[in-house]
Motif scaffolding. Structure first.
Motif, PDB file in Angstrom:
ATOM      1  N   TRP A   1      49.095  26.994  40.964  1.00  0.00           N
ATOM      2  CA  TRP A   1      48.123  26.940  42.055  1.00  0.00           C
ATOM      3  C   TRP A   1      48.829  27.181  43.386  1.00  0.00           C
ATOM      4  CZ3 TRP A   1      46.001  21.677  44.099  1.00  0.00           C
ATOM      5  CH2 TRP A   1      45.026  21.890  45.057  1.00  0.00           C
TER       6      TRP A   1
ATOM      7  N   LEU B   1      48.460  34.737  42.724  1.00  0.00           N
ATOM      8  CA  LEU B   1      47.756  34.771  41.439  1.00  0.00           C
ATOM      9  C   LEU B   1      46.351  35.343  41.605  1.00  0.00           C
ATOM     10  CD1 LEU B   1      48.186  33.921  38.444  1.00  0.00           C
ATOM     11  CD2 LEU B   1      46.961  31.816  39.008  1.00  0.00           C
TER      12      LEU B   1
ATOM     13  N   LEU C   1      41.061  27.436  40.567  1.00  0.00           N
ATOM     14  CA  LEU C   1      42.297  26.982  41.194  1.00  0.00           C
ATOM     15  C   LEU C   1      42.364  25.463  41.200  1.00  0.00           C
ATOM     16  CD1 LEU C   1      42.388  29.431  44.236  1.00  0.00           C
ATOM     17  CD2 LEU C   1      43.525  29.683  42.020  1.00  0.00           C
TER      18      LEU C   1
ATOM     19  N   GLY D   1      44.675  28.909  38.052  1.00  0.00           N
ATOM     20  CA  GLY D   1      45.813  28.468  38.835  1.00  0.00           C
ATOM     21  C   GLY D   1      46.011  26.977  38.618  1.00  0.00           C
TER      22      GLY D   1
END
Length: 270
Positions: free
Chosen positions: A132, A143, A157, A194
């Motif tokens: 994350w 990401l 996330l 994430g």
């Protein structure tokens, strides 16, 4: 129950946090002093993603884990000697400079290209894992940019838990304020996750897993393609390590209430 996932974990390498990191200016931009001499580790945020990927693959038959990492080949080899003993994965290495000053868009472009080059990767079964955040920079967007370049719209996330439902849907717990979680449902892959810290401990070293992994890790490092992140207009005016400040006062015979009030007053004055 699904037939299995293709789980791609994006994990960078970072200098060991126990080392002294000193930013310097170079002709190509900001960097760390003696960066190539600093011992490296796998990014702690991405490590959680890798452990969660291995845990998921172990419980869903037919799943496979790919570890995609961008960094200097010598540093990648150093880190893989340790990580290879933790979980089973197939390494996809990219020999390129890495660090906290690399532009996220340039890194995402290289990572997305490396993922697309994986043979027999099924995008309908693809789960893209990563940290994350990052220990090298707090941008928190690399990401997401990789997922966007791969055309993956379902992105989650701050993930702490992933449960696969009997119909193949994904139940995802994302962190929100107040120590609570938001429960999301994704009907099917592909998806980007994430990870925060998750719920799994770091796996213990297993020499058997390490020997099996190294049979594929070393050839992957040898055939790692070279890449250079594109220069961007992003420039750092200055960078310096945070200053340490310590104010200590030793007192005796103070009541807990007096100490608490003094600490509260000190915090309020900052």
């Amino acid at each position: 129950m699904p037939t299995g996932f293709h789980i791609v974990v994006c994990a960078g390498i970072v200098p060991d946090p126990l080392q002294t990191l000193e930013p310097i200016d170079t002709p190509s931009g900001s960097a760390l002093k003696n960066e190539m001499m600093l011992p490296a580790i796998l990014d702690p945020w991405a490590s959680h993603a890798l452990y969660e990927a291995a845990h998921l693959a172990a419980h869903i038959p037919g799943s496979k884990v790919y570890l995609v990492s961008l960094g200097p080949k010598a540093k990648l080899q150093q880190v893989m000697m340790t990580i290879a003993q933790k979980v089973t994965f197939e390494l996809v290495a990219v020999d390129a400079p890495s660090g906290g000053f690399t532009d996220a868009h340039a890194a995402a472009e290289i990572l997305a290209s490396a993922i697309e080059s994986i043979p027999d990767l099924d995008h309908t079964r693809l789960l893209l894992f990563g940290g994350w955040e990052s220990a090298s920079r707090g941008a928190g967007v690399t990401l997401q940019l990789v997922g966007a370049r791969l055309g993956i719209l379902d992105q989650f996330l701050g993930v702490d838990q992933l449960n696969v439902q009997p119909d193949g849907a994904l139940e995802i717990l994302e962190r929100i304020e107040g120590g609570r979680h938001q429960v999301s449902r994704c009907p099917d892959p592909p998806a980007v996750l994430g990870w925060a810290t998750g719920n799994l401990p770091e796996p213990r070293n297993n020499p058997q897993i390490g020997m099996a992994n190294m049979r594929t890790v070393m050839p992957a490092l040898q055939r790692a393609r070279s890449a250079a992140p594109a220069l961007s207009s992003l420039r750092y005016i200055s960078a310096k390590p945070p200053q340490q400040q310590r104010q200590t006062r030793i007192v005796k015979d103070q009541t807990p209430d007096t100490i608490a009030n003094e600490i509260a007053d000190w915090i309020a004055s900052e």
